[in-house]
Design an enzyme around this catalytic site. Structure first.
Site, short mmCIF file in Angstrom:
data_model
loop_
_atom_site.label_atom_id
_atom_site.label_comp_id
_atom_site.label_asym_id
_atom_site.label_seq_id
_atom_site.Cartn_x
_atom_site.Cartn_y
_atom_site.Cartn_z
N LYS A 258 0.85 -1.20 0.00
CA LYS A 258 0.00 0.00 0.00
C LYS A 258 0.88 1.25 0.00
O LYS A 258 2.01 1.20 0.49
CB LYS A 258 -0.87 0.02 1.27
N ASP B 41 -7.78 -2.96 10.49
CA ASP B 41 -8.23 -4.03 9.59
C ASP B 41 -8.70 -5.28 10.36
O ASP B 41 -9.05 -6.29 9.76
CB ASP B 41 -7.10 -4.38 8.61
N ARG C 148 -10.20 -11.48 1.99
CA ARG C 148 -11.02 -12.55 1.42
C ARG C 148 -10.28 -13.89 1.47
O ARG C 148 -10.92 -14.95 1.53
CB ARG C 148 -11.43 -12.17 -0.01
N1 BES Z 1 -8.07 -3.71 4.27
C1 BES Z 1 -8.24 -3.35 2.92
C2 BES Z 1 -9.54 -2.60 2.66
C3 BES Z 1 -9.65 -1.21 3.21
C4 BES Z 1 -9.31 -0.14 2.42
C5 BES Z 1 -10.14 -1.00 4.46
C6 BES Z 1 -9.46 1.14 2.91
C7 BES Z 1 -10.27 0.26 4.95
C8 BES Z 1 -9.95 1.35 4.16
C9 BES Z 1 -8.26 -4.59 2.04
O1 BES Z 1 -7.50 -5.64 2.47
C10 BES Z 1 -7.75 -4.17 0.71
O2 BES Z 1 -6.63 -3.75 0.63
N2 BES Z 1 -8.60 -4.25 -0.31
C11 BES Z 1 -8.25 -3.83 -1.62
C12 BES Z 1 -8.81 -4.85 -2.58
C13 BES Z 1 -8.34 -4.66 -3.98
C14 BES Z 1 -6.89 -4.97 -4.11
C15 BES Z 1 -9.18 -5.56 -4.88
C16 BES Z 1 -8.84 -2.46 -1.89
O3 BES Z 1 -9.98 -2.19 -1.50
O4 BES Z 1 -8.14 -1.63 -2.46
ZN ZN Z 2 -7.22 -5.77 4.55
ZN ZN Z 3 -5.45 -5.45 1.89
#
Ligand code: BES
Ligand code: ZN
Ligand code: ZN
Length: 487
Positions: free
Chosen positions: A264, A275, A339
């Site tokens: 990230k 999370d 997931r």
């Molecule tokens: N933990 C994140 C989702 C998230 C994003 C929670 C912002 C709170 C605030 C999750 O694991 C994630 O990174 N999801 C990705 C999925 C994508 C790669 C398909 C996302 O939402 O960008």
């Molecule tokens: Zn996550």
């Molecule tokens: Zn993630």
């Protein structure tokens, strides 16, 4: 803070601060023996959330605080929850050691839910994270009495105290720094919760146990971290008789999500300590079950917990893993890890627990924050009844839940090229929250199931007196408790 719940008919005991809730355009009704200058009372409007301090000349009360609850035929629970929080916060600020909240207004059929909301607000309003401040002062407010019109109101207030405290547990877990709330710490918290009632038990599956079960998807996420993963399995069993329903709650417990090799960006990465909010909600719900002791329901709680970090052993984009139900998953983005851990937890529930209904809560997608913001959770699933019940619980509790589509087109977008599934859709599909839910649908079999995406609602909500700001909200605890009762 010790809370005592009473009815109005019981005596008003000596207190430093008496908080009286007053309707708009009606003169506040004070308990007998409380003496205040009349002009001060007459000029109070009773607008929603209006506050006024009045010093008392003599009697059992040193100071009076009036709080307006507004007008209308019925006071709504959300307003009273906020007013309860204002009352407790003001009491703490004045330095009072004891305070009494006095609710002598017509409540009708809503007496129990109003009592509950008032107590929830009072408890949630005093939440502070002081564990890590070297100069933190202990709370001054030691005793709080909640007095309302009827036995129903009192019963509600007793429930509200339990549920409010459970929400605060979830928030403490959420707000704790990621290096101090690791998977092993979440396990320790679950063990503490399990000790609260003889009706609770906990089993902790370690990596060896999970490997034996074939949880290749979950285990692939923790490979990139020096902290081992666990699967927490809490069980609530009602008294002697078997429950009429068996429900399983599943919460994403990623104690820190750096994204893994699909790292990230740095700004706001600290927020990824949140999370584990789904897992926090499940632990909070079990603390509430210990206090409420419902007699008709068996509840299972699963919290898969891990870190997601980049490392030489971490998942790489393009890697293939096999979940407990035999499905193979091509990992095209290591940041879609929630997931991956939920897949094995859901499959475990389907085969080993076989509940009548299953609900997962996860900070799963950034897309849900774009779509719904911080005030709502998204819901989708394979069963309209479970979804409708959660929407209804959202309305009752104020933890609003909004249905999102999860259709065949979203399921199709998650079919794999190399394996059975891929963990993200192809470019240009969009609908990130729906495709995330669609991926999970492959692991629930025929169990009636709903998925709550709480990535927005878990923290950062607007100020509601009892929560707000850049903090965890404990979302899900009050919602789940309501669902378990009504759903
Ligand atoms: N933990 C994140 C989702 C998230 C994003 C929670 C912002 C709170 C605030 C999750 O694991 C994630 O990174 N999801 C990705 C999925 C994508 C790669 C398909 C996302 O939402 O960008
Ligand atoms: Zn996550
Ligand atoms: Zn993630």
């Amino acid at each position: 803070m010790k809370i005592t719940c009473k009815t109005i008919a019981q005596n008003l005991t000596r207190t430093e601060l008496l908080v009286v809730f007053a309707r708009k355009d009606r003169r506040p009704k004070l308990p007998a023996g409380v003496k205040v200058p009349q002009p001060a009372l007459a000029s109070f409007d009773g607008e929603e959330r209006e506050v006024r301090f009045i010093d008392c000349s003599d009697g059992p009360v040193e100071r009076l605080l009036l709080i307006g609850v507004g007008e209308g035929n019925g006071i709504d629970p959300e307003t009273l929850r906020r007013c309860g929080a204002i009352a407790a916060k003001k009491a703490e600020k004045t330095g009072a050691g004891s305070a009494t909240l006095w609710f002598d207004l017509p409540a009708g059929k809503r007496a129990e839910s109003l009592g509950q909301a008032l107590a929830e607000g009072a408890v949630m309003g005093t939440y502070r994270l002081t564990d890590f401040k070297s100069d933190a002062e202990p709370a001054k407010l030691k005793r709080l009495t909640i007095q309302g019109g009827s036995a129903d109101f009192k019963r509600g207030a007793e429930r509200g105290e339990i549920i409010g405290a459970a929400n605060c547990l979830a928030r403490r877990l959420q707000d704790s720094p990621g290096n101090l709330m690791r998977p092993r710490d979440l396990v320790a918290e679950a063990r503490k919760v399990a000790k609260l009632s003889p009706r609770l038990s906990v089993e902790i599956l370690d990596e060896k146990a999970m490997a034996r079960l074939g949880m290749g998807s979950l285990l692939s996420v923790s490979r990139g971290s020096s902290e081992p993963a666990y699967l927490i399995h809490l069980v609530y069993r009602p008294g002697r008789k078997k429950g009429d329903r068996k429900v399983c709650l599943v919460g994403k417990g990623l104690t820190f999500d750096a994204g893994g090799i699909s790292l990230k960006p740095s700004p706001k990465m600290d927020e990824m300590k949140y999370d584990m909010s789904g897992g926090a909600a499940v632990l909070g719900a079990f603390q509430a079950l210990a206090g409420l002791e419902p007699d008709d329901i068996e509840v299972h709680g699963l919290v898969p917990t891990s870190e997601n970090l980049p490392d030489g052993k971490a998942n790489k984009p393009g890697d293939l893993v096999t979940a407990m139900n035999g499905l193979t998953i091509e990992i095209l983005n290591t940041d879609a890890e929630g997931r991956l851990i939920l897949a094995d937890a859901l499959a475990y529930a389907e085969t080993n627990i076989k509940p009548d209904a299953m609900i997962d809560l996860a900070t799963l997608t950034g897309a849900v924050v774009v779509g719904l913001g911080h005030e709502l959770s998204g819901v989708m699933g394979n069963d309209e009844k479970v979804i409708d019940a959660l929407v209804a619980s959202g309305k009752r509790t104020g933890e609003l839940v909004w249905p999102l589509p999860m259709l065949d087109c979203h399921k199709k977008a998650m079919k794999g090229r190399v394996g059975d599934l891929q963990n993200i859709s192809g470019a240009g599909v969009g609908a990130g929250s729906s495709t995330g839910g669609a991926f999970l649908s492959n692991f629930v079999g025929d169990i009636p199931w709903a998925h709550l995406d709480i990535a927005g609602s878990a923290w950062g909500a607007e100020d509601r007196d009892y929560q707000g700001g850049p903090w965890g909200t404990g979302v899900g605890v009050r919602l789940l408790v309501d669902y378990l009762e009504h759903g």
